[in-house]
Design an enzyme around this catalytic site. Structure first.
Site, PDB file in Angstrom:
ATOM      1  N   ASN A  12       0.983  -1.057   0.077  1.00 48.01           N
ATOM      2  CA  ASN A  12       0.028   0.110   0.095  1.00 48.01           C
ATOM      3  C   ASN A  12       0.937   1.448   0.030  1.00 48.01           C
ATOM      4  OD1 ASN A  12      -2.551  -0.924   0.151  1.00 48.01           O
ATOM      5  ND2 ASN A  12      -2.477  -1.808   2.097  1.00 48.01           N
ATOM      6  N   ASN A  13       1.908   1.049  -0.030  1.00 45.65           N
ATOM      7  CA  ASN A  13       3.131   2.277  -0.084  1.00 45.65           C
ATOM      8  C   ASN A  13       3.325   2.805  -1.414  1.00 45.65           C
ATOM      9  OD1 ASN A  13       5.713   3.715  -0.301  1.00 45.65           O
ATOM     10  ND2 ASN A  13       6.330   2.490   1.642  1.00 45.65           N
TER      11      ASN A  13
ATOM     12  N   LYS B 113       6.722   2.997  -2.999  1.00 42.87           N
ATOM     13  CA  LYS B 113       7.342   1.563  -3.594  1.00 42.87           C
ATOM     14  C   LYS B 113       6.445   1.446  -4.963  1.00 42.87           C
ATOM     15  CE  LYS B 113       8.138  -1.131   0.673  1.00 42.87           C
ATOM     16  NZ  LYS B 113       7.598  -2.265   1.203  1.00 42.87           N
TER      17      LYS B 113
ATOM     18  N   ASP C 169       9.276  -7.252   1.655  1.00 49.09           N
ATOM     19  CA  ASP C 169       9.094  -6.794   2.992  1.00 49.09           C
ATOM     20  C   ASP C 169      10.685  -6.447   3.350  1.00 49.09           C
ATOM     21  OD1 ASP C 169       7.966  -6.392   5.519  1.00 49.09           O
ATOM     22  OD2 ASP C 169       9.663  -7.619   6.278  1.00 49.09           O
TER      23      ASP C 169
ATOM     24  N   GLY D 173      10.578   6.872   4.051  1.00 44.17           N
ATOM     25  CA  GLY D 173      11.314   6.073   5.252  1.00 44.17           C
ATOM     26  C   GLY D 173      12.504   6.815   5.844  1.00 44.17           C
ATOM     27  N   TYR D 174      13.296   6.121   5.995  1.00 44.67           N
ATOM     28  CA  TYR D 174      14.794   6.376   6.640  1.00 44.67           C
ATOM     29  C   TYR D 174      15.551   7.062   5.537  1.00 44.67           C
ATOM     30  CZ  TYR D 174      13.222   3.547  10.511  1.00 44.67           C
ATOM     31  OH  TYR D 174      12.369   2.824  11.572  1.00 44.67           O
TER      32      TYR D 174
ATOM     33  N   LYS E  56      18.529   6.205  -7.188  1.00 41.20           N
ATOM     34  CA  LYS E  56      18.739   5.359  -6.026  1.00 41.20           C
ATOM     35  C   LYS E  56      18.141   3.678  -6.597  1.00 41.20           C
ATOM     36  CE  LYS E  56      15.509   4.282  -2.189  1.00 41.20           C
ATOM     37  NZ  LYS E  56      14.311   4.447  -1.304  1.00 41.20           N
TER      38      LYS E  56
ATOM     39  N   HIS F 169      18.147  -1.984  -2.079  1.00 37.80           N
ATOM     40  CA  HIS F 169      18.199  -3.054  -1.813  1.00 37.80           C
ATOM     41  C   HIS F 169      16.883  -3.648  -2.410  1.00 37.80           C
ATOM     42  CE1 HIS F 169      15.924   0.001   0.236  1.00 37.80           C
ATOM     43  NE2 HIS F 169      15.088  -0.760   1.226  1.00 37.80           N
TER      44      HIS F 169
END
Ligand code: IMP
Length: 192
Positions: free
Chosen positions: A9-10, A13, A69, A150-151, A172, A177
């Site tokens: 739901n992000n 992403k 995840d 996020g971070y 990016k 990751h």
């Protein structure tokens, strides 16, 4: 072109993954397939949670899907926040509070090494495949940059003097990751 559902739901992403999977799949979001439930991430590993999400969508909506995840693993904090990255400060997805808590926990700590990790699970016609990706870097001591999520404002990947929040998506994605895990997934699809 095959249709695949991205089990997240992000919105950030979705955009990142959409770009990476362009030309390989027609993407559907959870919203597109009418999945509005909150899928509980109850496992204590990235792999476990990624599988829970993909499996939920496949079992309930009978559509091929990709779930991921991910999280931040900080060496000096014994791997925290790890699978709790989204809710490190309590409230799910409060990125500012999560970063504040992390910076506080790292106050006066010399070892700032960390990595983002992700596990992507893909279910194709009932068969499950997993792909991992990681990016090494360090946690800087103040939020810098306003891109990403996020971070990102406190994570500086090795070999760069800018945070992820100071990079465009084009910059990016190939080193992130998620980007690395998706690259493996695409390599796998090409080899089939
Ligand atoms: P998720 O479980 O994959 O949605 O990720 C959990 C949490 O990890 C997110 O809410 C973010 O706090 C953090 N995270 C994952 N990927 C990234 C990233 O690319 N940049 C910054 N934070 C991230």
């Amino acid at each position: 072109m095959k249709t695949i559902c991205l089990a997240t739901n992000n919105q950030h992403k979705v955009e990142e993954l959409q770009k990476m999977l362009e030309g390989h799949f027609e993407i559907k979001t959870l919203q597109d397939i009418g999945c509005t439930e909150d899928i509980a991430e109850t496992a204590d590993t990235f792999e476990g949670n990624s599988l829970i999400k993909a499996d939920y969508v496949y079992q309930n909506y009978h559509i091929d899907c990709i779930a991921d995840d991910s999280g931040l693993v900080v060496d000096a904090l014994n791997g925290e926040p790890g699978v709790y990255s989204a809710r490190y400060a309590g409230e799910h997805g409060n990125h500012d509070k999560n970063m504040d808590k992390l910076l506080l926990n790292l106050k006066d700590v010399e070892n700032r090494t960390a990595r983002f990790k992700t596990v992507v699970t893909m279910i194709l016609a009932g068969e499950t495949f997993t792909f991992e990706g990681a990016v090494e870097g360090k946690i800087i001591d103040r939020k810098t940059g306003d891109g990403g999520f996020g971070y990102d404002p406190i994570f500086m990947p090795d070999g760069y003097d800018r945070t992820f929040a100071q990079m465009s998506m084009e910059e990016k994605n190939p080193i992130s990751h998620r980007g690395r895990a998706i690259e493996k997934l695409i390599g796998f699809l090409k080899g089939r």
